[in-house]
Write a protein that holds these residues in place. Structure first.
Motif: not given
Length: 252
Positions: A61, A26, A37, A66, A31, A13
């Motif tokens: 998110h 992130h 994340n 997300q 995702l 990430g």
């Protein structure tokens, strides 16, 4: 052995934001991978600080569709008091990771079983590697499995990651990723298919790592509440600390 910390563990990430209180990781390519994340606190937040950070991550998110939030707290500190009560009341899943390391020369001897064949992943067996992981990753949903397959292909091109397959009597039976740095070789994603467990395949995969990187410290992270950690202790891995995390998955 030099002191190993969670800072030595590879994080898939990118740091999207950072301040004095936390780092926000992130990974837009995947995702649905919670461990790519999340927010990692540099110090234990007050309840008010946590709520503010929680809102920030939830809003971030939501914009990307997300459906989770995840947080890690500083190593070797367990959330307590009002913060722990809030996490529990809000339905967070709270758990902890444990960090282990070993010098390869200290790994126990492993019986040579000719029915087990260990192979580095190449162009010739990449499809087998992809198929085996895809079947396992379907447990987390088809979308996750598809995104994971693309991740595997990207990692196949990464010179700092070595992918390894295990076969039992010719059938694909397990795998491991080795994340290579200047000082360490990290065991990640160690998996043995349920049909082939208790045959010594996991030990053979680990032994392959030890033999491939005899001059490095071999490190790994284990779920603090899963049984494999007991196996690692029996295999002479040394404990180097813990880290608590909390995640919540929203239904809407």
């Amino acid at each position: 052995m030099e002191q190993i910390t969670f800072e030595d563990i590879y994080t898939l990430g990118k740091i999207d934001a950072e301040n004095a209180e936390y780092r926000h990781y992130h990974y837009p390519e995947m995702l649905t991978r919670y461990d790519s994340n999340f927010i990692e606190f540099k110090k234990v937040p007050s309840l008010a600080e946590f709520k503010e950070t929680e809102k920030y991550l939830r809003d971030y998110h939501l914009k990307k569709d997300q459906k989770h939030v995840k947080f890690y707290f500083p190593a070797n500190i367990k959330p307590a008091g009002g913060l722990n009560a809030y996490l529990t009341d809000q339905g967070y899943e709270i758990g902890f990771l444990e960090l282990y390391a070993i010098q390869p020369k200290n790994f126990p001897s492993v019986r040579n079983n000719p029915e087990i064949d260990i192979q580095v992943v190449t162009d010739k067996n990449l499809e087998v590697f992809l198929n085996l992981q895809y079947q396992y990753d379907l447990n987390y949903g088809s979308e996750f499995a598809k995104q994971k397959a693309e991740l595997i292909k990207r990692q196949f091109e990464d010179k700092n990651i070595q992918q390894v397959l295990a076969f039992y009597k010719g059938s694909p039976a397990g795998y491991v990723d080795i994340i290579i740095s200047s000082e360490t070789a990290e065991i990640d994603n160690l998996t043995v298919d349920e049909l082939f467990r208790n045959k010594g395949i996991g030990s053979r995969l680990q032994k392959f790592v030890m033999e491939s990187f005899p001059e490095k410290s071999v490190i790994l992270v284990a779920d603090g509440e899963d049984s494999p950690r007991e196996m690692y202790k029996k295999q002479n891995y040394q404990y180097h600390g813990f880290k608590y995390g909390a995640q919540k998955i929203y239904q809407d």
